[in-house]
Scaffold this active site. Structure first.
Site, PDB file in Angstrom:
ATOM      1  N   GLY A  82     -45.503 -65.067  49.572  1.00 29.57           N
ATOM      2  CA  GLY A  82     -45.505 -64.417  48.278  1.00 29.57           C
ATOM      3  C   GLY A  82     -46.127 -65.330  47.243  1.00 29.57           C
ATOM      4  CD  GLN A  87     -45.855 -69.156  42.747  1.00 28.14           C
ATOM      5  OE1 GLN A  87     -45.812 -68.008  43.158  1.00 28.14           O
ATOM      6  NE2 GLN A  87     -45.602 -70.191  43.525  1.00 28.14           N
ATOM      7  CG  HIS A 170     -39.150 -67.082  45.486  1.00 28.50           C
ATOM      8  ND1 HIS A 170     -38.595 -68.255  45.951  1.00 28.50           N
ATOM      9  CD2 HIS A 170     -40.376 -67.418  44.996  1.00 28.50           C
ATOM     10  CE1 HIS A 170     -39.452 -69.248  45.741  1.00 28.50           C
ATOM     11  NE2 HIS A 170     -40.540 -68.769  45.172  1.00 28.50           N
ATOM     12  CG  HIS A 174     -42.550 -67.742  40.695  1.00 29.44           C
ATOM     13  ND1 HIS A 174     -42.485 -69.067  40.347  1.00 29.44           N
ATOM     14  CD2 HIS A 174     -42.504 -67.720  42.053  1.00 29.44           C
ATOM     15  CE1 HIS A 174     -42.410 -69.823  41.431  1.00 29.44           C
ATOM     16  NE2 HIS A 174     -42.423 -69.027  42.492  1.00 29.44           N
TER      17      HIS A 174
HETATM   18 NI    NI Z   1     -42.384 -69.549  44.485  1.00 25.84          NI
END
Ligand code: NI
Length: 207
Positions: A82, A87, A170, A174
């Site tokens: 993922g 990110q 998860h 983010h």
């Molecule tokens: Ni992550």
């Protein structure tokens, strides 16, 4: 998110992933332009930009489709399951994931919203492409339902269980600027921070 994947699946990632060339609006006057996908630079914890809260995507247009494709390319190349736009320093609500064993089921979730979460909680070991080589246990809902727009801008609902449930929670973290190490004790988090800062300073490879 990074999972400890079976080694057998890793070498076939690029073959499995259907690469969709981007074809610009063609006309008789101009040759067809194919824009290759790009691997993006993944921010590493404790980079403060990982704590940015992502904004909703206003429209699923060519720019967003390109972002989805680049996120997928980057995720597969890094052997992740993922990846969130956060990110790669793009602060819009876009995540991609593929928790299939065959690594050929790419999913894009644009403006994802949790619509249901099981009361049952489960503890699983997690890793993250932004926190290389660190794995630790995190408790999350065992299953969840998420509504989102797909790469075509169509609304869909995903019922996720197992690894997919862990992954989508998860990645959605983010988007609100939360990295999984924030679920760990302050002591563990400090150790991870120190280790990764030292690694960045030494310029070591992290994978
Ligand atoms: Ni992550």
């Amino acid at each position: 998110m990074r999972a400890r994947l079976a080694q057998t699946s890793l070498r076939t990632v690029h073959k499995c992933f259907p690469v969709l060339p981007r074809v610009a609006a063609a006309s008789f006057q101009y040759p067809v332009l194919v824009v290759p996908m790009a691997r993006l630079n993944i921010l590493r914890y404790p980079d403060p930009r990982l704590h940015t809260v992502a904004k909703p995507v206003p429209a699923v247009d060519e720019r967003i489709r390109r972002l989805v494709d680049d996120l997928l390319e980057t995720m597969y190349a890094a052997e992740g399951v993922g990846l969130a736009a956060t990110q790669v320093d793009v602060h819009e609500r876009v995540i991609v994931m593929d928790t299939s064993e065959t690594r050929d089921h790419p999913i894009a979730l644009i403006n994802p919203e949790l619509t249901w979460a099981s009361e049952e909680m489960r503890v699983a070991e997690e890793g993250c492409l932004s926190v290389p080589q660190i794995y630790d246990k995190v408790e999350r809902h065992a299953s969840v339902k998420v509504q989102a727009l797909d790469r075509q801008g169509e609304r869909f609902e995903m019922h996720a269980e197992g690894l997919a449930a862990v992954c989508v929670q998860h990645e959605m973290d983010h988007l609100r600027g939360k990295v999984f190490v924030e679920y760990l004790s302050a002591l563990k988090r400090d150790r991870i921070r120190t280790k990764l800062l030292k690694k960045a300073r030494d310029g070591q490879r992290d994978d």
